[in-house]
Scaffold this motif. Sequence first.
Motif, PDB file in Angstrom:
ATOM      1  N   ARG A   1      -1.429   7.629   4.744  1.00 17.99           N
ATOM      2  CA  ARG A   1      -1.486   8.958   5.340  1.00 17.99           C
ATOM      3  C   ARG A   1      -2.836   9.624   5.081  1.00 17.99           C
ATOM      4  N   ASN A   2      -3.353   9.466   3.876  1.00 18.50           N
ATOM      5  CA  ASN A   2      -4.648  10.067   3.554  1.00 18.50           C
ATOM      6  C   ASN A   2      -5.786   9.433   4.349  1.00 18.50           C
ATOM      7  N   LEU A   3      -5.686   8.127   4.608  1.00 17.92           N
ATOM      8  CA  LEU A   3      -6.720   7.451   5.387  1.00 17.92           C
ATOM      9  C   LEU A   3      -6.756   7.995   6.811  1.00 17.92           C
TER      10      LEU A   3
ATOM     11  N   ILE B   1       0.845  -1.178   0.000  1.00 21.41           N
ATOM     12  CA  ILE B   1       0.000   0.000   0.000  1.00 21.41           C
ATOM     13  C   ILE B   1       0.885   1.233   0.000  1.00 21.41           C
ATOM     14  N   PRO B   2       0.712   2.126  -0.957  1.00 21.49           N
ATOM     15  CA  PRO B   2       1.527   3.348  -0.979  1.00 21.49           C
ATOM     16  C   PRO B   2       1.379   4.140   0.319  1.00 21.49           C
TER      17      PRO B   2
ATOM     18  N   THR C   1      -5.663  10.931   7.711  1.00 21.13           N
ATOM     19  CA  THR C   1      -6.140  12.315   7.602  1.00 21.13           C
ATOM     20  C   THR C   1      -7.661  12.361   7.514  1.00 21.13           C
ATOM     21  N   MET C   2      -8.245  11.443   6.756  1.00 14.57           N
ATOM     22  CA  MET C   2      -9.700  11.382   6.642  1.00 14.57           C
ATOM     23  C   MET C   2     -10.344  11.078   7.985  1.00 14.57           C
ATOM     24  N   GLN C   3      -9.707  10.223   8.771  1.00 13.48           N
ATOM     25  CA  GLN C   3     -10.247   9.901  10.093  1.00 13.48           C
ATOM     26  C   GLN C   3     -10.252  11.145  10.984  1.00 13.48           C
ATOM     27  N   ILE C   4      -9.143  11.886  10.969  1.00 14.30           N
ATOM     28  CA  ILE C   4      -9.053  13.083  11.800  1.00 14.30           C
ATOM     29  C   ILE C   4     -10.075  14.131  11.345  1.00 14.30           C
ATOM     30  N   MET C   5     -10.199  14.314  10.037  1.00 16.04           N
ATOM     31  CA  MET C   5     -11.156  15.286   9.521  1.00 16.04           C
ATOM     32  C   MET C   5     -12.590  14.869   9.838  1.00 16.04           C
ATOM     33  N   GLN C   6     -12.810  13.553   9.861  1.00 14.78           N
ATOM     34  CA  GLN C   6     -14.129  13.037  10.250  1.00 14.78           C
ATOM     35  C   GLN C   6     -14.465  13.473  11.667  1.00 14.78           C
ATOM     36  N   PHE C   7     -13.500  13.352  12.568  1.00 14.73           N
ATOM     37  CA  PHE C   7     -13.732  13.747  13.959  1.00 14.73           C
ATOM     38  C   PHE C   7     -14.055  15.237  14.056  1.00 14.73           C
ATOM     39  N   ILE C   8     -13.211  16.047  13.415  1.00 15.51           N
ATOM     40  CA  ILE C   8     -13.341  17.489  13.549  1.00 15.51           C
ATOM     41  C   ILE C   8     -14.654  17.985  12.942  1.00 15.51           C
ATOM     42  N   PHE C   9     -14.939  17.554  11.725  1.00 15.71           N
ATOM     43  CA  PHE C   9     -16.163  18.022  11.067  1.00 15.71           C
ATOM     44  C   PHE C   9     -17.408  17.490  11.770  1.00 15.71           C
ATOM     45  N   GLY C  10     -17.417  16.192  12.037  1.00 20.17           N
ATOM     46  CA  GLY C  10     -18.619  15.572  12.590  1.00 20.17           C
ATOM     47  C   GLY C  10     -18.994  16.115  13.953  1.00 20.17           C
TER      48      GLY C  10
ATOM     49  N   PHE D   1      -0.477  10.638  13.987  1.00 19.61           N
ATOM     50  CA  PHE D   1      -0.167  11.097  12.631  1.00 19.61           C
ATOM     51  C   PHE D   1       1.219  11.735  12.589  1.00 19.61           C
ATOM     52  N   ILE D   2       1.511  12.572  13.572  1.00 26.66           N
ATOM     53  CA  ILE D   2       2.812  13.238  13.618  1.00 26.66           C
ATOM     54  C   ILE D   2       3.932  12.222  13.808  1.00 26.66           C
ATOM     55  N   ARG D   3       3.719  11.286  14.747  1.00 23.47           N
ATOM     56  CA  ARG D   3       4.762  10.299  15.042  1.00 23.47           C
ATOM     57  C   ARG D   3       4.977   9.344  13.880  1.00 23.47           C
ATOM     58  N   SER D   4       3.901   8.974  13.188  1.00 26.48           N
ATOM     59  CA  SER D   4       4.007   7.953  12.155  1.00 26.48           C
ATOM     60  C   SER D   4       4.469   8.495  10.813  1.00 26.48           C
ATOM     61  N   TYR D   5       4.112   9.744  10.501  1.00 29.50           N
ATOM     62  CA  TYR D   5       4.388  10.244   9.157  1.00 29.50           C
ATOM     63  C   TYR D   5       5.392  11.389   9.127  1.00 29.50           C
ATOM     64  N   ILE D   6       5.263  12.336  10.039  1.00 26.18           N
ATOM     65  CA  ILE D   6       6.191  13.466  10.024  1.00 26.18           C
ATOM     66  C   ILE D   6       7.564  13.054  10.546  1.00 26.18           C
TER      67      ILE D   6
END
Length: 487
Positions: free
Chosen positions: A275-277, A269-270, A279-288, A414-419
């Motif tokens: 990372r986008n998955l 898996i690229p 990000t989508m989870q975090i955005m789901q939390f914030i928006f919802g 997210f920060i620990r895993s990707y940044i």
Amino acid sequence: MAAPAVFLSSPSLSLFTFPPDREPQPLAPPPSGSSVSAPPFTIPAWLFSAALDVKVPILIASLYAISVSFLNAYNKSSGNKPWRISKTRAFFWFVVAHNVFLAVYSAWTFVGMLNALKRTVQSPAGPFGLVGTVDSLCKLHGPAGIGNAIIYSPNSSQWVSESPSKVFLSEMGVPDSMEAGRLWNEGLAFYGWFFYLSKFYEVLDTVIILAKGKKSSTLQTYHHAGAMMCMWAGIRFMSPPIYTFVLLNSAIHALMYTYYTLTAFSVPIPQVLKRNLTTMQIMQFIFGASFAAFHLFVSYTMPVQVLDVKASTASLASAASTAVSSMAATASSAGVAGLLKKFLFRAAGEEGLAENVNAPSSLHMVTPRLVHSGEQYSIEYQTISCIVTSGQAFAVWLNLFYLAPLTVLFVRFFIRSYIKRTSGVTTQKSRGAAENAGRDAIKGVERELYRNGGVNGSGVTGAVVEEEEEGEEKVNSKANGKMNGKY
């Protein structure tokens, strides 16, 4: 005269009571086949209510948290060795079946909820504009159309209709489960209830991690235990924003468990997709969560039918007078006709038939029924709040309290895993600059999150991030090894 309008107002303090009012009780979805949009199969009303007893999620969540704590300690004491069963072929196919089932189930739920919203949500371009849209999202019971909703009144402790001349409650005084047109009967009760039950099944994610000899993180335990309680509150108190959680989270789950299925077969898996998955989870939390909290402040004015007492009293009095005169005339004519019949029967020697004239017949007795044809209604514009019961409000702020720390944990992951992981594979020369840039980015993210009043999230997440966490040390160690060998 006022006009339909949507506006923001402070929620009543009476909504923020704990424990929340027990009423109204949750209403079971329509039976299968009752309408075109009815669910594919029937959920018995007793089972629907029994599963929403508060003791069910509390007991299961408590047992889950205690079991995870015990098994984490066991794995640590045994050197985090995988359980023997985890090395079997049967276990592998169990994991695959588990992920495939949740991916398919989540997609099914998403499609079902999306279709329910398409059927019930009024377009802002409709005759009542944005008010019609808000009303269809805030009021879950009754026929479609503005002014036709059936709502629970905390003041009178009963269900009431906004259009009493057109809408009737069931014999039990509750919204009719057969009534189509609004979100609860059109799909939320059915799909939402099963989505609540799926939170119990999802604890198998943790079982799989523990069976591999790994530790189940605090994020994992907190997520699953909290998800049970939050989904329970939303469905139990029929809180309008719960549809957001079901819709968004089922979409994320469909993608997430598809991803886990692919990784089970070692399909590469690229990194950008992972990372986008997240990000989508975090955005789901914030928006919802922000959208759910928004419901607490939304009110709108709309035309409501109100009984005109003076006109109705005069009309009913006139109707009663007419009815009395009519009955008197009927009784008089019936009496004359009866005497004539008695005389004819006796002349013919049929004394028995003569005695039965005017006798009441049990086969044709009619129970008197109050007729409201004389009632008259006038249209008044009234202010309606989107959230009206303490139970609905409780479901909203319980999700907010649950999702705030969960979102922080996900941002941290997210920060620990990707940044940080990305900076770990940079050259030694540029490593300091990358870390400084990453640190500045982290501060920027935190600054933005907390400047907006804290971190919020949406809905109930089903993310299982341990899989990437467990590989983090390996990736970092390999990266460090390469750098040490190179320099």
